[in-house]
Design a protein around this motif. Sequence first.
Motif, PDB file in Angstrom:
ATOM      1  N   ASP A  19       1.486   6.664  -6.797  1.00 21.07           N
ATOM      2  CA  ASP A  19       0.170   7.009  -6.244  1.00 21.07           C
ATOM      3  C   ASP A  19      -0.814   5.853  -6.390  1.00 21.07           C
ATOM      4  O   ASP A  19      -1.610   5.585  -5.489  1.00 21.07           O
ATOM      5  N   GLU A  20      -0.757   5.151  -7.506  1.00 18.94           N
ATOM      6  CA  GLU A  20      -1.638   4.002  -7.725  1.00 18.94           C
ATOM      7  C   GLU A  20      -1.315   2.883  -6.737  1.00 18.94           C
ATOM      8  O   GLU A  20      -2.215   2.235  -6.193  1.00 18.94           O
ATOM      9  N   LYS A  23      -2.817   3.662  -3.296  1.00 18.74           N
ATOM     10  CA  LYS A  23      -4.275   3.457  -3.250  1.00 18.74           C
ATOM     11  C   LYS A  23      -4.624   1.976  -3.175  1.00 18.74           C
ATOM     12  O   LYS A  23      -5.470   1.565  -2.372  1.00 18.74           O
ATOM     13  N   ARG A  27      -6.326  -0.070   0.016  1.00 19.14           N
ATOM     14  CA  ARG A  27      -7.561  -0.840  -0.164  1.00 19.14           C
ATOM     15  C   ARG A  27      -7.410  -2.269   0.351  1.00 19.14           C
ATOM     16  O   ARG A  27      -8.330  -2.831   0.928  1.00 19.14           O
TER      17      ARG A  27
END
Length: 157
Positions: A19-20, A23, A27
Amino acid sequence: MTETATRIYVDADACPVKDEIYKVAERHGLPVSVVAGGFIRVPQHPLIERVAAGSGMDAADDWIAERVQPGDIVVTADIPLASRCVKAGAAVIAPNGKPFTEESIGMTLAVRNLMTDLRSSGEITGGPRGFTPRDRSTFLSALDSAIRRIARRRAST
């Protein structure tokens, strides 16, 4: 280094920071290949590619190692895969944020092989320590640093 965009390859089986990665990749606008032996659930996003590499021994590792290029990033805890990717010129980071580098991979492989031999001879060596919030934070910092370092290198060429 090629002019293609940096791609993040995730050795997805048992990766605690997927999940990190999604993200951070979103970005920075970086494509992500999430590679597993079989089906794995990933978010529906144009930058995220799900790859079912097959059930063969090391199929996911081989899929990643055959495609990774200088300027790419690989997230894996698999030391032999990390070695292959470092040799290919990729930035390689463990899920706990530990970078695998040309300077460190030889010793890391040697320790891994020693521990494998000890376990196979019946020695009790214990398992890895648990994954902590600090590991997650260290990983995020290492991933962001790798992305910025690669971008600077590409900008200077």
